[in-house]
Design a protein around this motif. Sequence first.
Motif, PDB file in Angstrom:
ATOM      1  N   VAL A   1       1.027  -1.100  -0.054  1.00  0.00           N
ATOM      2  CA  VAL A   1       0.126   0.038  -0.042  1.00  0.00           C
ATOM      3  C   VAL A   1       1.054   1.319  -0.042  1.00  0.00           C
ATOM      4  O   VAL A   1       0.651   2.117  -0.600  1.00  0.00           O
ATOM      5  CB  VAL A   1      -0.967   0.177   1.313  1.00  0.00           C
ATOM      6  CG1 VAL A   1      -1.802   1.272   1.341  1.00  0.00           C
ATOM      7  CG2 VAL A   1      -1.693  -1.092   1.124  1.00  0.00           C
ATOM      8  N   LEU A   2       2.080   1.180   0.890  1.00  0.00           N
ATOM      9  CA  LEU A   2       2.708   2.262   0.906  1.00  0.00           C
ATOM     10  C   LEU A   2       3.846   2.420  -0.205  1.00  0.00           C
ATOM     11  O   LEU A   2       4.623   3.573  -0.381  1.00  0.00           O
ATOM     12  CB  LEU A   2       3.446   2.415   2.297  1.00  0.00           C
ATOM     13  CG  LEU A   2       2.845   2.142   3.485  1.00  0.00           C
ATOM     14  CD1 LEU A   2       3.479   2.384   4.846  1.00  0.00           C
ATOM     15  CD2 LEU A   2       1.864   3.636   3.581  1.00  0.00           C
ATOM     16  N   SER A   3       3.949   1.593  -0.888  1.00  0.00           N
ATOM     17  CA  SER A   3       5.274   1.444  -2.014  1.00  0.00           C
ATOM     18  C   SER A   3       5.141   2.964  -2.867  1.00  0.00           C
ATOM     19  O   SER A   3       3.885   3.241  -3.369  1.00  0.00           O
ATOM     20  CB  SER A   3       4.904   0.505  -2.755  1.00  0.00           C
ATOM     21  OG  SER A   3       6.025   0.201  -3.653  1.00  0.00           O
ATOM     22  N   GLY A   4       6.177   3.429  -3.018  1.00  0.00           N
ATOM     23  CA  GLY A   4       6.038   4.592  -3.767  1.00  0.00           C
ATOM     24  C   GLY A   4       5.753   5.941  -3.343  1.00  0.00           C
ATOM     25  O   GLY A   4       5.402   7.032  -3.819  1.00  0.00           O
ATOM     26  N   LEU A   5       5.685   5.992  -1.894  1.00  0.00           N
ATOM     27  CA  LEU A   5       5.167   7.218  -1.129  1.00  0.00           C
ATOM     28  C   LEU A   5       6.093   8.360  -1.400  1.00  0.00           C
ATOM     29  O   LEU A   5       7.133   8.348  -1.835  1.00  0.00           O
ATOM     30  CB  LEU A   5       4.880   6.633   0.326  1.00  0.00           C
ATOM     31  CG  LEU A   5       6.330   6.946   1.323  1.00  0.00           C
ATOM     32  CD1 LEU A   5       5.487   6.806   2.736  1.00  0.00           C
ATOM     33  CD2 LEU A   5       7.108   5.858   1.119  1.00  0.00           C
ATOM     34  N   ALA A   6       5.622   9.428  -1.089  1.00  0.00           N
ATOM     35  CA  ALA A   6       6.554  10.684  -0.889  1.00  0.00           C
ATOM     36  C   ALA A   6       6.316  11.360   0.649  1.00  0.00           C
ATOM     37  O   ALA A   6       5.267  11.647   0.881  1.00  0.00           O
ATOM     38  CB  ALA A   6       6.146  11.699  -2.021  1.00  0.00           C
ATOM     39  N   ASP A   7       7.342  11.716   1.281  1.00  0.00           N
ATOM     40  CA  ASP A   7       7.092  12.307   2.586  1.00  0.00           C
ATOM     41  C   ASP A   7       7.576  13.921   2.272  1.00  0.00           C
ATOM     42  O   ASP A   7       8.519  14.346   1.817  1.00  0.00           O
ATOM     43  CB  ASP A   7       8.427  11.992   3.279  1.00  0.00           C
ATOM     44  CG  ASP A   7       8.380  12.179   4.890  1.00  0.00           C
ATOM     45  OD1 ASP A   7       7.558  13.074   5.250  1.00  0.00           O
ATOM     46  OD2 ASP A   7       9.060  11.757   5.638  1.00  0.00           O
ATOM     47  N   LEU A   8       6.476  14.464   2.672  1.00  0.00           N
ATOM     48  CA  LEU A   8       6.737  16.063   2.429  1.00  0.00           C
ATOM     49  C   LEU A   8       7.086  16.827   3.697  1.00  0.00           C
ATOM     50  O   LEU A   8       6.974  17.999   3.724  1.00  0.00           O
ATOM     51  CB  LEU A   8       5.206  16.691   2.099  1.00  0.00           C
ATOM     52  CG  LEU A   8       4.403  16.437   0.905  1.00  0.00           C
ATOM     53  CD1 LEU A   8       3.162  17.474   0.816  1.00  0.00           C
ATOM     54  CD2 LEU A   8       5.477  17.119  -0.102  1.00  0.00           C
ATOM     55  N   HIS A   9       7.452  16.161   4.811  1.00  0.00           N
ATOM     56  CA  HIS A   9       7.840  16.797   5.996  1.00  0.00           C
ATOM     57  C   HIS A   9       9.082  15.861   6.566  1.00  0.00           C
ATOM     58  O   HIS A   9       8.585  15.311   7.637  1.00  0.00           O
ATOM     59  CB  HIS A   9       6.728  16.953   6.629  1.00  0.00           C
ATOM     60  CG  HIS A   9       6.762  18.005   7.973  1.00  0.00           C
ATOM     61  ND1 HIS A   9       5.782  18.817   7.950  1.00  0.00           N
ATOM     62  CD2 HIS A   9       7.936  18.423   8.586  1.00  0.00           C
ATOM     63  CE1 HIS A   9       6.169  19.787   9.203  1.00  0.00           C
ATOM     64  NE2 HIS A   9       7.415  19.296   9.432  1.00  0.00           N
ATOM     65  N   CYS A  10      10.319  16.118   6.121  1.00  0.00           N
ATOM     66  CA  CYS A  10      11.153  15.317   6.704  1.00  0.00           C
ATOM     67  C   CYS A  10      12.298  16.096   7.242  1.00  0.00           C
ATOM     68  O   CYS A  10      12.848  17.025   6.550  1.00  0.00           O
ATOM     69  CB  CYS A  10      12.120  14.138   5.841  1.00  0.00           C
ATOM     70  SG  CYS A  10      13.146  13.286   6.488  1.00  0.00           S
ATOM     71  N   HIS A  11      12.763  15.974   8.660  1.00  0.00           N
ATOM     72  CA  HIS A  11      13.640  16.995   9.350  1.00  0.00           C
ATOM     73  C   HIS A  11      15.081  16.527   9.470  1.00  0.00           C
ATOM     74  O   HIS A  11      15.540  16.313  10.373  1.00  0.00           O
ATOM     75  CB  HIS A  11      13.159  17.156  10.499  1.00  0.00           C
ATOM     76  CG  HIS A  11      12.198  18.542  10.581  1.00  0.00           C
ATOM     77  ND1 HIS A  11      12.331  19.609  10.351  1.00  0.00           N
ATOM     78  CD2 HIS A  11      10.743  18.508  11.105  1.00  0.00           C
ATOM     79  CE1 HIS A  11      11.401  20.302  10.411  1.00  0.00           C
ATOM     80  NE2 HIS A  11      10.573  19.808  10.952  1.00  0.00           N
ATOM     81  N   SER A  12      15.515  15.783   8.323  1.00  0.00           N
ATOM     82  CA  SER A  12      16.847  15.248   8.223  1.00  0.00           C
ATOM     83  C   SER A  12      17.905  16.352   8.259  1.00  0.00           C
ATOM     84  O   SER A  12      17.658  17.507   8.086  1.00  0.00           O
ATOM     85  CB  SER A  12      16.885  14.294   6.983  1.00  0.00           C
ATOM     86  OG  SER A  12      16.473  15.095   5.983  1.00  0.00           O
ATOM     87  N   GLY A  13      19.307  15.987   8.475  1.00  0.00           N
ATOM     88  CA  GLY A  13      20.254  17.053   8.676  1.00  0.00           C
ATOM     89  C   GLY A  13      21.083  17.068   7.343  1.00  0.00           C
ATOM     90  O   GLY A  13      20.631  16.570   6.529  1.00  0.00           O
TER      91      GLY A  13
END
Length: 298
Positions: free
Chosen positions: A12-24
């Motif tokens: 179901v989640l395959s190919g998702l896009a994360d609009l809010h990632c607080h990586s460094g």
Amino acid sequence: MTMASSPPIAEVLSGLADLHCHSGPSPFAREFDHVEGAKDGGRLQMRAMLVKSHHHNTVMDLLAMKGRLADVRTEVFGGIALNAQVGGINPYAVAMCLRMGGRAVWFPTFSSQRHLDAHPEGTGFPTATVELPSRIVPMRDESGKFLPEVHEVLDLVHENEAIVSGGHGHPEDIRELFTHAQARGIERMVINHPNFVIGADPELCHEFTRMGAFVEHEVGMYDPLGNKKWDPALLLDWIRRIGPEHTVLASDLGQIGRPMPVDAFTRVGQALLDLGLPPADLRRMVRDNPLFLLRVSD
């Protein structure tokens, strides 16, 4: 008659896009950097990721990491948050960011008056995020009208087909911001975590969606293994009231000691399916809607 079971959560989640990632990199301690986050996204064939800093234009990070990102399947985008560290509502900084490939502009987050009202002592955020009153970034002049720079920024967002976020603003400021954005023909508007800091109820969010905005919720706030603030049942209630066609699920993760986005998406996504959310609705919120906002094709 036996009911059909849901497909595996990874499917179901395959190919998702994360609009809010607080990586460094970030002045705050981070669990992983942009490249590490994108590589880990490969566990779910993550299509895209938008990296956010409260302090700086993240497009510059990605350009510096270009070599490390060359073989990473997940496409990573940057943006700019209009806090004191970039000069506040600064059209020059926005123009540079968007014209170098940035895809998002967040109006003030921890430099907003609303953020300070919600966290006067830094509760829930590192103390360093709470600016002194003199460092609050205003959006209005003494007469109460939006500053000219706000309109200049919106013009740049429209020119570059970027996302505009209300940041951590007061609901009334976000309403007026989206009104002006809609009048310009801006199609990509987002209100982040309406029930955290901002304080926008579903009725008001319905008003935003009628303008074309999306309501973003953060799986990091509903993950039972990630300092959960709320039960996933509350998230499902929001989804049902607002509609999956107007909702985006993002991670808001990257902080030290917190889960990887893939793990939070998996746990919260499974919880939503177990509560009765149709798989197609979950896929729309984690994949279709954010890909539209990022202007990324399948």
